[in-house]
Design a protein around this motif. Structure first.
Motif, PDB file in Angstrom:
ATOM      1  N   GLY A  58       6.442  26.185  -9.251  1.00 17.48           N
ATOM      2  CA  GLY A  58       5.786  26.515 -10.427  1.00 17.48           C
ATOM      3  C   GLY A  58       5.944  27.931 -10.632  1.00 17.48           C
ATOM      4  N   GLN A  59       5.874  28.631  -9.847  1.00 10.93           N
ATOM      5  CA  GLN A  59       5.781  30.224 -10.141  1.00 10.93           C
ATOM      6  C   GLN A  59       7.145  30.737 -10.240  1.00 10.93           C
ATOM      7  OE1 GLN A  59       6.896  32.978  -8.190  1.00 10.93           O
ATOM      8  NE2 GLN A  59       7.435  31.906  -6.267  1.00 10.93           N
ATOM      9  N   TRP A  60       8.042  30.148  -9.472  1.00 12.51           N
ATOM     10  CA  TRP A  60       9.534  30.544  -9.561  1.00 12.51           C
ATOM     11  C   TRP A  60      10.113  30.677 -10.961  1.00 12.51           C
ATOM     12  CZ3 TRP A  60      13.992  28.361 -11.211  1.00 12.51           C
ATOM     13  CH2 TRP A  60      15.188  29.372 -10.833  1.00 12.51           C
ATOM     14  N   ALA A 104       1.663  32.857 -12.063  1.00 11.64           N
ATOM     15  CA  ALA A 104       2.765  32.947 -11.286  1.00 11.64           C
ATOM     16  C   ALA A 104       2.984  34.272 -10.689  1.00 11.64           C
ATOM     17  CB  ALA A 104       4.196  32.850 -12.388  1.00 11.64           C
ATOM     18  N   GLU A 105       2.232  35.283 -11.481  1.00 13.25           N
ATOM     19  CA  GLU A 105       2.631  36.789 -10.681  1.00 13.25           C
ATOM     20  C   GLU A 105       1.533  36.780  -9.306  1.00 13.25           C
ATOM     21  OE1 GLU A 105       4.567  40.013 -10.085  1.00 13.25           O
ATOM     22  OE2 GLU A 105       4.850  38.741 -11.742  1.00 13.25           O
ATOM     23  N   LEU A 106       0.339  36.261  -9.672  1.00 17.03           N
ATOM     24  CA  LEU A 106      -0.605  36.218  -8.177  1.00 17.03           C
ATOM     25  C   LEU A 106       0.117  35.276  -7.280  1.00 17.03           C
ATOM     26  CD1 LEU A 106      -4.070  36.406 -10.171  1.00 17.03           C
ATOM     27  CD2 LEU A 106      -2.727  38.226  -9.162  1.00 17.03           C
ATOM     28  N   VAL A 107       0.283  34.135  -7.682  1.00 14.72           N
ATOM     29  CA  VAL A 107       0.949  33.414  -6.560  1.00 14.72           C
ATOM     30  C   VAL A 107       2.192  34.170  -5.818  1.00 14.72           C
ATOM     31  CG1 VAL A 107       2.349  31.094  -6.210  1.00 14.72           C
ATOM     32  CG2 VAL A 107       0.401  31.228  -7.490  1.00 14.72           C
ATOM     33  N   ALA A 108       2.967  34.629  -6.588  1.00  9.94           N
ATOM     34  CA  ALA A 108       4.156  35.559  -5.962  1.00  9.94           C
ATOM     35  C   ALA A 108       3.655  36.741  -4.987  1.00  9.94           C
ATOM     36  CB  ALA A 108       5.202  36.179  -6.851  1.00  9.94           C
ATOM     37  N   ALA A 136       5.487  18.585 -15.566  1.00  5.11           N
ATOM     38  CA  ALA A 136       6.469  19.338 -15.404  1.00  5.11           C
ATOM     39  C   ALA A 136       6.364  20.929 -15.721  1.00  5.11           C
ATOM     40  CB  ALA A 136       7.459  19.002 -16.458  1.00  5.11           C
ATOM     41  N   MET A 137       5.461  21.378 -16.239  1.00  5.90           N
ATOM     42  CA  MET A 137       5.313  22.728 -16.648  1.00  5.90           C
ATOM     43  C   MET A 137       4.500  23.492 -15.633  1.00  5.90           C
ATOM     44  SD  MET A 137       4.812  23.050 -20.692  1.00  5.90           S
ATOM     45  CE  MET A 137       4.832  24.784 -20.872  1.00  5.90           C
ATOM     46  N   SER A 138       3.374  22.567 -15.319  1.00  8.18           N
ATOM     47  CA  SER A 138       2.468  23.353 -14.495  1.00  8.18           C
ATOM     48  C   SER A 138       1.831  22.804 -13.315  1.00  8.18           C
ATOM     49  CB  SER A 138       1.115  23.565 -15.054  1.00  8.18           C
ATOM     50  OG  SER A 138       0.530  22.419 -15.584  1.00  8.18           O
ATOM     51  N   PHE A 139       2.433  21.375 -12.907  1.00  4.21           N
ATOM     52  CA  PHE A 139       2.086  20.716 -11.709  1.00  4.21           C
ATOM     53  C   PHE A 139       0.621  20.432 -11.872  1.00  4.21           C
ATOM     54  CE2 PHE A 139       5.846  22.617 -10.210  1.00  4.21           C
ATOM     55  CZ  PHE A 139       6.802  21.363  -9.949  1.00  4.21           C
ATOM     56  N   PHE A 140      -0.015  20.006 -13.298  1.00  6.93           N
ATOM     57  CA  PHE A 140      -1.211  19.475 -13.404  1.00  6.93           C
ATOM     58  C   PHE A 140      -2.212  20.671 -13.249  1.00  6.93           C
ATOM     59  CE2 PHE A 140       1.313  15.876 -11.626  1.00  6.93           C
ATOM     60  CZ  PHE A 140       1.087  15.260 -12.963  1.00  6.93           C
ATOM     61  N   ALA A 141      -1.876  21.812 -13.640  1.00  7.21           N
ATOM     62  CA  ALA A 141      -2.636  23.035 -13.517  1.00  7.21           C
ATOM     63  C   ALA A 141      -3.660  23.154 -15.057  1.00  7.21           C
ATOM     64  CB  ALA A 141      -2.196  24.440 -13.706  1.00  7.21           C
TER      65      ALA A 141
END
Length: 285
Positions: A58-60, A104-108, A136-141
């Motif tokens: 998701g973040q990659w 994505a930045e915070l997850v990284a 597909a885009m966010s894994f159900f975020a």
């Protein structure tokens, strides 16, 4: 598990408001889609799998398509993440993708929580393709849904209170916009008035960390944004994070629309300060 005694169910709100105020009820498709995503929030294998996917794939891909344009500031202001606690991230709203890039930045940088951010119900919850794109885009975020019709506004209270219940449970990251809707004005530093929804969640989840961020440079055309990012030809993207917000005594004030609005206004004030910082950074970049 969710505290079912304190959690407002969509079915209860839907049925009650429809019966008393003649509101349009949830459609069978909306009920099914909400029920499916909600099932993934229960502790268990599916929830753990989604958390792993959000933190990896998701973040990659999001960071990959913005790498040549993205500049991040202020991460040193954030405290170490508490996996058992919860986080509310409040951001300005210029693009559909503000929270994608922010999360994505915070997850990284180590964010371990399950990610959620409210999304308009149109398409994502009233179209059969909605859960496919969401997955597909966010894994159900993209949950819970926010209904735009005024006559269904009571259902949005269920969405906000469910977010607060999840935050109280711990282990969740919720991204929200105090402006309430996307700012389409020409000036990215001129923010819309604060709405009470964010404040309602903050007040009902008093232990959640509230982190502000100002995002600038993202467009609203998904294909064009990806292409410009991969080519390095698009507008520079800046994210400026601030320290967690201290609301003082306001966070313990009696629950009311006035309190909710005041909490949201504090968030917007902090975002505006980060916007001025981003303006200086951009002018010197």
């Amino acid at each position: 598990m969710l505290d079912r005694r304190r959690l407002i169910s969509y079915r209860a709100v839907d049925d009650a408001t429809h019966a008393h105020f003649h509101l349009p009820p949830l459609t069978p498709l909306e009920r099914a889609q909400i029920g499916f995503v909600r099932s993934t929030l229960r502790p268990g294998r599916l929830d753990r799998t989604i958390r792993v996917l959000q933190r990896s794939v998701g973040q990659w891909w999001i960071r990959a398509v913005t790498a040549s344009l993205r500049h991040v500031h202020g991460l040193e202001r954030l405290p170490p993440w508490d996996p058992g606690g919860s986080v509310i991230c409040v951001a300005n709203h210029r693009s559909f993708f503000d929270l994608y890039v922010t999360c994505a930045e915070l997850v990284a940088h180590g964010l371990p929580h399950r990610i959620l951010f409210p999304v308009r119900s149109t398409f994502f919850y009233d179209n059969p393709l909605g859960p496919i794109v969401n997955g597909a885009m966010s894994f159900f975020a993209m949950y819970p849904p926010i209904f735009r019709e005024r006559r269904r506004a009571a259902l949005n209270l269920a969405s906000l209170d469910e977010l607060a219940a999840l935050l109280r449970r711990g282990g969740f990251f919720v991204g929200m916009h105090p402006e309430g809707t996307r700012n389409r004005g020409d000036d990215p530093y001129s923010l819309l008035p604060a709405q009470g929804g964010v404040g309602r969640v903050i007040r009902k989840a008093p232990d959640a960390l509230v982190v502000p961020v100002f995002v600038n440079g993202l467009g609203n055309d998904f294909v064009a944004q990806v292409k410009s990012g991969l080519r390095g030809t698009g507008e520079t993207i800046h994210l400026v994070f601030g320290a967690p917000i201290d609301f003082g005594a306001l966070r313990g004030a009696p629950e009311s629309p006035r309190t909710y609005k005041a909490l949201s206004e504090v968030c917007l004030q902090q975002i505006a300060k980060l916007g001025e910082e981003e303006r200086r950074i951009r002018s010197g970049h």
